[in-house]
Motif scaffolding. Structure first.
Motif, PDB file in Angstrom:
ATOM      1  N   LEU A   1       0.859  -1.180   0.000  1.00  0.00           N
ATOM      2  CA  LEU A   1       0.000   0.000   0.000  1.00  0.00           C
ATOM      3  C   LEU A   1       0.898   1.233   0.000  1.00  0.00           C
ATOM      4  O   LEU A   1       1.796   1.341   0.830  1.00  0.00           O
ATOM      5  CB  LEU A   1      -0.849  -0.006   1.281  1.00  0.00           C
ATOM      6  CG  LEU A   1      -1.706   1.234   1.529  1.00  0.00           C
ATOM      7  CD1 LEU A   1      -2.951   1.206   0.633  1.00  0.00           C
ATOM      8  CD2 LEU A   1      -2.109   1.307   3.004  1.00  0.00           C
ATOM      9  N   ALA A   2       0.658   2.165  -0.944  1.00  0.00           N
ATOM     10  CA  ALA A   2       1.469   3.381  -1.004  1.00  0.00           C
ATOM     11  C   ALA A   2       0.616   4.598  -0.700  1.00  0.00           C
ATOM     12  O   ALA A   2      -0.383   4.844  -1.394  1.00  0.00           O
ATOM     13  CB  ALA A   2       2.111   3.529  -2.378  1.00  0.00           C
ATOM     14  N   ALA A   3       1.018   5.350   0.346  1.00  0.00           N
ATOM     15  CA  ALA A   3       0.361   6.624   0.661  1.00  0.00           C
ATOM     16  C   ALA A   3       1.348   7.717   0.283  1.00  0.00           C
ATOM     17  O   ALA A   3       2.390   7.866   0.939  1.00  0.00           O
ATOM     18  CB  ALA A   3       0.008   6.672   2.149  1.00  0.00           C
ATOM     19  N   THR A   4       1.017   8.440  -0.810  1.00  0.00           N
ATOM     20  CA  THR A   4       1.944   9.433  -1.373  1.00  0.00           C
ATOM     21  C   THR A   4       1.240  10.777  -1.518  1.00  0.00           C
ATOM     22  O   THR A   4       0.002  10.841  -1.491  1.00  0.00           O
ATOM     23  CB  THR A   4       2.436   8.990  -2.772  1.00  0.00           C
ATOM     24  OG1 THR A   4       1.456   9.388  -3.744  1.00  0.00           O
ATOM     25  CG2 THR A   4       2.621   7.472  -2.867  1.00  0.00           C
ATOM     26  N   PRO A   5       1.994  11.869  -1.735  1.00  0.00           N
ATOM     27  CA  PRO A   5       1.350  13.161  -1.971  1.00  0.00           C
ATOM     28  C   PRO A   5       0.526  13.150  -3.259  1.00  0.00           C
ATOM     29  O   PRO A   5      -0.417  13.927  -3.397  1.00  0.00           O
ATOM     30  CB  PRO A   5       2.531  14.133  -2.103  1.00  0.00           C
ATOM     31  CG  PRO A   5       3.698  13.442  -1.468  1.00  0.00           C
ATOM     32  CD  PRO A   5       3.458  11.986  -1.676  1.00  0.00           C
ATOM     33  N   GLU A   6       0.860  12.242  -4.195  1.00  0.00           N
ATOM     34  CA  GLU A   6       0.131  12.198  -5.472  1.00  0.00           C
ATOM     35  C   GLU A   6      -1.096  11.297  -5.412  1.00  0.00           C
ATOM     36  O   GLU A   6      -1.880  11.270  -6.370  1.00  0.00           O
ATOM     37  CB  GLU A   6       1.043  11.712  -6.599  1.00  0.00           C
ATOM     38  CG  GLU A   6       2.209  12.650  -6.913  1.00  0.00           C
ATOM     39  CD  GLU A   6       3.436  12.333  -6.090  1.00  0.00           C
ATOM     40  OE1 GLU A   6       3.814  11.151  -6.042  1.00  0.00           O
ATOM     41  OE2 GLU A   6       4.003  13.261  -5.460  1.00  0.00           O
ATOM     42  N   GLY A   7      -1.255  10.530  -4.360  1.00  0.00           N
ATOM     43  CA  GLY A   7      -2.406   9.656  -4.279  1.00  0.00           C
ATOM     44  C   GLY A   7      -2.102   8.395  -3.505  1.00  0.00           C
ATOM     45  O   GLY A   7      -1.012   8.252  -2.936  1.00  0.00           O
ATOM     46  N   LEU A   8      -3.092   7.507  -3.541  1.00  0.00           N
ATOM     47  CA  LEU A   8      -3.038   6.299  -2.721  1.00  0.00           C
ATOM     48  C   LEU A   8      -3.225   5.110  -3.646  1.00  0.00           C
ATOM     49  O   LEU A   8      -4.190   5.065  -4.422  1.00  0.00           O
ATOM     50  CB  LEU A   8      -4.201   6.401  -1.724  1.00  0.00           C
ATOM     51  CG  LEU A   8      -4.238   5.495  -0.528  1.00  0.00           C
ATOM     52  CD1 LEU A   8      -3.126   5.834   0.448  1.00  0.00           C
ATOM     53  CD2 LEU A   8      -5.596   5.631   0.159  1.00  0.00           C
ATOM     54  N   TRP A   9      -2.298   4.113  -3.582  1.00  0.00           N
ATOM     55  CA  TRP A   9      -2.414   2.938  -4.441  1.00  0.00           C
ATOM     56  C   TRP A   9      -2.207   1.667  -3.625  1.00  0.00           C
ATOM     57  O   TRP A   9      -1.457   1.671  -2.640  1.00  0.00           O
ATOM     58  CB  TRP A   9      -1.352   2.961  -5.547  1.00  0.00           C
ATOM     59  CG  TRP A   9      -1.610   3.964  -6.608  1.00  0.00           C
ATOM     60  CD1 TRP A   9      -2.369   3.785  -7.736  1.00  0.00           C
ATOM     61  CD2 TRP A   9      -1.116   5.304  -6.671  1.00  0.00           C
ATOM     62  NE1 TRP A   9      -2.383   4.933  -8.484  1.00  0.00           N
ATOM     63  CE2 TRP A   9      -1.618   5.884  -7.865  1.00  0.00           C
ATOM     64  CE3 TRP A   9      -0.313   6.079  -5.844  1.00  0.00           C
ATOM     65  CZ2 TRP A   9      -1.328   7.193  -8.239  1.00  0.00           C
ATOM     66  CZ3 TRP A   9      -0.022   7.378  -6.210  1.00  0.00           C
ATOM     67  CH2 TRP A   9      -0.537   7.928  -7.397  1.00  0.00           C
TER      68      TRP A   9
END
Lengths: 308, 308
Positions: free
Chosen positions: B223-231
């Motif tokens: 799970l990636a929580a980034t400033p550009e979004g969540l995937w």
């Protein structure tokens, strides 16, 4: 000097863990390393008894280098022969909760024909200055099963008394080469002769070629079948502790008694007291001098009526 | 080049035994050694992906020397800093009957203040040529708990993106120094934030200072929580095998994706495919390139509606 031969020396590593759980991950809380292999242990006890000792056998690779570094400040003189392979490690995992030990032993390096030839040449030279020689432990890969028999014949030719402490086929072949003394334990003696009666088995081993047989019987002490008679020696009470190295201390007791030309009852008493003092020592393979001196006069030696 | 830091490198030893029985003695049938520690594993995978890699951290003593000898013929460049203590060994005892592994990890050498200063100086120099840096694994004794925070601040000052892969207090302190990316697993994330909900915990970790959080969720992927979004990315099917090194392969996937400026879904797919290809490889910590290439197009990446 007394020479001890350890063809399969070892870097003995001890890991302490809170509790050993199979298939889990463990943080090792304490790591200790010491130079190991039966002949090295024997030499250290001999040195503690005041004898000049020289150790030979093989050492090589990174573990061999560590072993030699650890050996350097100790009393036995290092005459180990270099090998290209890596000296084996033994890992003793001590469960801090129970004190129980799980042992992992590497097989050891494969010794080449050239390395064996280099050893034989060094061995011949060392025999020139030896009062006695002990051949100790297992054979590393690459060494022929009759290696101890060959070393025994060479020592006999040089007029140096030999003690052999090994097991299985190397013991069987070694005995046929007529060593002065073999020191099997009850299991090794049973494996050799097929008999679990130590007296019968010791007589059988003498018939096979061993001049003298001293069988270690664990908590029951030791039995000596010699041309001069038959003796049994027992510790004053059942000793509790770590039996690691107890057999090696017994070998040192027998060898020192041989060189000092002690009568058999005194040799046996020394071997039994050293062995018990090793079991009682806190660190595996060490012995406490005061405990040894306390135990020595308490060892009971009995002469058997039966001629050996 | 990509720089990986392993402050507590390890000589990884694997012993194969027929069956592990606590408190018994075992003949090890097979011994294997490899240079270990998370950052070294990451660097090997990065090199296999075609990136120039340099490894730093500490190595010393006989085990450190063996580690460096084993590292020399491999692709990552050795920039390890010498220490006087002995590099730790890890012993993996593989039960040949079941394939289960019992792990014994030494604590590692105590690093002195002078050795840490020597490392910082070398680190500053290496940052000059680095496109990205990964800080990996546990801290050896003697290193202050804020060490990763210090290394993160220095990398930020040098304008080099940082990935942090550690746990416990070093992770907590490291996050406060605002690294570009942290890659905790579900347990590490729960320990840090108190929440076992990966989404909530990842958001919390970002609020604590991490620019981006990629949580590895075992068989469920990442799970990636980034400033550009969540995937979220998941492997095509539950993979069975040895998970050793899977997290390190994921770190290599994320780092290479960062340096290649891939969009987040591609970075995640690469990390998940590499991780699964490592679990499926026969040797612990290795990955099979063909398996990786087969898996890569099959990884399913989902964009979450919730903004990160």
């Amino acid at each position: 000097m007394i020479l001890t031969v350890t063809l399969n020396t070892a870097l003995d590593i001890t890991y302490r863990v809170p509790a050993l759980t199979p298939h889990a991950s463990h943080r090792v809380t304490d790591v200790a390393e010491r130079p190991g292999g039966k002949g090295l242990n024997v030499a250290r006890v001999l040195a503690a008894l005041g004898h000049d000792t020289v150790v030979t056998g093989f050492a090589g690779g990174p573990s061999g280098a560590v072993l030699r570094d650890l050996l350097a400040p100790l009393a036995p003189v290092d005459a180990l022969v270099p090998v290209s392979g890596n000296t084996r490690r033994t890992v003793a995992v001590v469960d801090a909760a129970t004190g129980d030990t799980t042992q992992l032993n590497e097989p050891g390096p494969t010794v080449t024909a050239d390395e064996w030839a280099a050893f034989l040449s060094s061995y011949a030279e060392l025999l020139g200055g030896a009062e006695a020689v002990a051949l100790c432990g297992s054979l590393p890969p690459g060494i022929h099963v009759g290696a101890y028999a060959e070393l025994i014949r060479r020592a006999r030719t040089a007029g140096v008394p030999v003690l052999l402490d090994t097991s299985g086929e190397p013991l069987r072949r070694g005995i046929a080469a007529r060593p002065g003394l073999v020191k099997p334990n009850a299991d090794e003696l049973a494996q050799l002769t097929g008999s679990r009666d130590p007296l019968r088995a010791a007589h059988d081993a003498r018939r096979r070629g061993a001049h003298t047989v001293v069988a270690s019987l664990g908590a029951d002490g030791m039995l000596a079948a010699t041309p001069e008679g038959l003796w049994q020696a027992a510790p004053p009470a059942r000793v509790k502790g770590n039996p690691t190295g107890a057999g090696d201390s017994a070998v040192a007791g027998l060898l020192s008694g041989l060189v000092e030309q002690l009568p058999w009852p005194e040799r046996l008493a020394r071997a039994v007291a050293l062995s018990a003092a090793t079991v009682l020592a806190p660190a595996a393979g060490e012995f406490d001098v005061r405990t040894y001196e306390d135990l020595l006069p308490q060892v009971e030696v009995t002469a058997h009526a039966t001629a050996a």
